[in-house]
Scaffold this motif. Structure first.
Motif, PDB file in Angstrom:
ATOM      1  N   ILE A  14      21.911  58.110   7.637  1.00  0.00           N
ATOM      2  CA  ILE A  14      20.961  58.223   6.512  1.00  0.00           C
ATOM      3  C   ILE A  14      20.420  59.644   6.415  1.00  0.00           C
ATOM      4  CG2 ILE A  14      18.681  57.487   5.701  1.00  0.00           C
ATOM      5  CD1 ILE A  14      19.401  54.665   6.742  1.00  0.00           C
ATOM      6  N   LEU A  15      20.076  60.241   7.537  1.00  0.00           N
ATOM      7  CA  LEU A  15      19.578  61.619   7.524  1.00  0.00           C
ATOM      8  C   LEU A  15      20.629  62.593   7.004  1.00  0.00           C
ATOM      9  CD1 LEU A  15      17.515  61.809  10.825  1.00  0.00           C
ATOM     10  CD2 LEU A  15      16.648  61.946   8.483  1.00  0.00           C
ATOM     11  N   ILE A  16      21.865  62.418   7.409  1.00  0.00           N
ATOM     12  CA  ILE A  16      22.949  63.284   6.930  1.00  0.00           C
ATOM     13  C   ILE A  16      23.115  63.138   5.424  1.00  0.00           C
ATOM     14  CG2 ILE A  16      25.455  63.640   6.989  1.00  0.00           C
ATOM     15  CD1 ILE A  16      25.302  62.996  10.024  1.00  0.00           C
ATOM     16  N   LEU A  17      23.101  61.905   4.933  1.00  0.00           N
ATOM     17  CA  LEU A  17      23.227  61.680   3.485  1.00  0.00           C
ATOM     18  C   LEU A  17      22.074  62.310   2.714  1.00  0.00           C
ATOM     19  CD1 LEU A  17      24.500  57.987   3.390  1.00  0.00           C
ATOM     20  CD2 LEU A  17      25.774  60.056   2.800  1.00  0.00           C
ATOM     21  N   ILE A  18      20.875  62.192   3.225  1.00  0.00           N
ATOM     22  CA  ILE A  18      19.712  62.806   2.564  1.00  0.00           C
ATOM     23  C   ILE A  18      19.878  64.322   2.516  1.00  0.00           C
ATOM     24  CG2 ILE A  18      17.242  63.263   2.810  1.00  0.00           C
ATOM     25  CD1 ILE A  18      16.961  60.364   3.857  1.00  0.00           C
ATOM     26  N   LEU A  19      20.284  64.914   3.630  1.00  0.00           N
ATOM     27  CA  LEU A  19      20.489  66.367   3.660  1.00  0.00           C
ATOM     28  C   LEU A  19      21.554  66.802   2.663  1.00  0.00           C
ATOM     29  CD1 LEU A  19      20.258  67.202   7.453  1.00  0.00           C
ATOM     30  CD2 LEU A  19      18.703  67.910   5.639  1.00  0.00           C
ATOM     31  N   VAL A  20      22.640  66.056   2.584  1.00  0.00           N
ATOM     32  CA  VAL A  20      23.713  66.411   1.657  1.00  0.00           C
ATOM     33  C   VAL A  20      23.209  66.366   0.218  1.00  0.00           C
ATOM     34  CG1 VAL A  20      25.907  65.608   0.694  1.00  0.00           C
ATOM     35  CG2 VAL A  20      25.619  65.779   3.164  1.00  0.00           C
ATOM     36  N   PHE A  21      22.498  65.322  -0.144  1.00  0.00           N
ATOM     37  CA  PHE A  21      22.019  65.184  -1.519  1.00  0.00           C
ATOM     38  C   PHE A  21      20.918  66.179  -1.856  1.00  0.00           C
ATOM     39  CE2 PHE A  21      23.857  60.842  -1.159  1.00  0.00           C
ATOM     40  CZ  PHE A  21      24.774  60.981  -2.188  1.00  0.00           C
ATOM     41  N   VAL A  22      20.106  66.560  -0.889  1.00  0.00           N
ATOM     42  CA  VAL A  22      19.017  67.493  -1.151  1.00  0.00           C
ATOM     43  C   VAL A  22      19.499  68.937  -1.127  1.00  0.00           C
ATOM     44  CG1 VAL A  22      16.846  68.385  -0.224  1.00  0.00           C
ATOM     45  CG2 VAL A  22      17.226  65.925  -0.348  1.00  0.00           C
ATOM     46  N   LEU A  23      20.328  69.283  -0.163  1.00  0.00           N
ATOM     47  CA  LEU A  23      20.731  70.673   0.020  1.00  0.00           C
ATOM     48  C   LEU A  23      21.922  71.089  -0.827  1.00  0.00           C
ATOM     49  CD1 LEU A  23      20.329  71.054   3.875  1.00  0.00           C
ATOM     50  CD2 LEU A  23      18.735  71.734   2.079  1.00  0.00           C
ATOM     51  N   VAL A  24      22.826  70.178  -1.108  1.00  0.00           N
ATOM     52  CA  VAL A  24      24.011  70.530  -1.880  1.00  0.00           C
ATOM     53  C   VAL A  24      23.675  70.373  -3.352  1.00  0.00           C
ATOM     54  CG1 VAL A  24      26.407  69.952  -2.362  1.00  0.00           C
ATOM     55  CG2 VAL A  24      25.549  69.827  -0.033  1.00  0.00           C
ATOM     56  N   LYS A  25      23.632  71.497  -4.022  1.00  0.00           N
ATOM     57  CA  LYS A  25      23.306  71.505  -5.434  1.00  0.00           C
ATOM     58  C   LYS A  25      24.584  71.236  -6.243  1.00  0.00           C
ATOM     59  CE  LYS A  25      20.693  74.462  -8.539  1.00  0.00           C
ATOM     60  NZ  LYS A  25      20.196  75.811  -8.745  1.00  0.00           N
ATOM     61  N   PRO A  26      24.546  70.268  -7.146  1.00  0.00           N
ATOM     62  CA  PRO A  26      25.752  70.020  -7.938  1.00  0.00           C
ATOM     63  C   PRO A  26      26.059  71.225  -8.823  1.00  0.00           C
ATOM     64  CG  PRO A  26      23.897  68.751  -8.780  1.00  0.00           C
ATOM     65  CD  PRO A  26      23.436  69.428  -7.534  1.00  0.00           C
ATOM     66  N   THR A  27      27.333  71.454  -9.046  1.00  0.00           N
ATOM     67  CA  THR A  27      27.703  72.585  -9.884  1.00  0.00           C
ATOM     68  C   THR A  27      27.325  72.300 -11.327  1.00  0.00           C
ATOM     69  OG1 THR A  27      29.920  71.697 -10.176  1.00  0.00           O
ATOM     70  CG2 THR A  27      29.610  73.289  -8.402  1.00  0.00           C
ATOM     71  N   GLN A  28      26.791  73.305 -11.952  1.00  0.00           N
ATOM     72  CA  GLN A  28      26.393  73.160 -13.341  1.00  0.00           C
ATOM     73  C   GLN A  28      27.601  73.380 -14.235  1.00  0.00           C
ATOM     74  OE1 GLN A  28      23.336  76.221 -13.177  1.00  0.00           O
ATOM     75  NE2 GLN A  28      21.840  74.647 -13.677  1.00  0.00           N
TER      76      GLN A  28
END
Length: 131
Positions: A14-28
């Motif tokens: 869960i922590l890894i998933l949260i970090l991925v969604f928060v830190l990885v910005k989707p490409t515009q």
């Protein structure tokens, strides 16, 4: 004991998933790219040209240290789907097919284009010069 290890593994995932969604910005998504040089002014909106610019911008490599360069080959304005506008200076050597970008909001940092992207951009810009 088994419950504790299952809970621990679940929390880590869960922590890894949260970090991925928060830190990885989707490409515009880019909707247009406008280039202005001393002799040319062109706006690209077709999907193939936009793909070339998106790939080039997304894969640049930041070069360490500050740069001091002359006037760019092109002033580039990138308009994103969310109406954000980002200005770059594009330095291209069409014969050698290499180049780099400088984001106008951070004019001391050079963003080196990957070889493949520089070749695609040079080919696209050369095609415009011939037409």
């Amino acid at each position: 004991m088994k419950k504790i290890s299952i809970i621990s593994i679940s929390l880590i995932i869960i922590l890894i998933l949260i970090l991925v969604f928060v830190l990885v910005k989707p490409t515009q998504e880019i909707v247009s790219v406008s280039l202005v040089s001393e002799t040319t002014e062109i706006t690209y909106t077709d999907s193939e040209s936009i793909r070339i610019f998106e790939d080039a911008i997304r894969t640049v490599k930041k070069v360490r240290g500050a740069v001091d360069v002359g006037p760019p080959s092109y002033r580039m304005t990138v308009t994103y789907a969310d109406s954000e506008i980002v200005d770059f200076s594009l330095y291209m050597d069409l014969k050698a097919k290499n180049g780099f970008l400088i984001k106008n909001s951070n004019s001391e940092k050079m963003l080196d284009l990957k070889d493949k992207n520089a070749v695609e951009l040079a080919d696209l810009l050369s095609k415009e010069k011939r037409e």
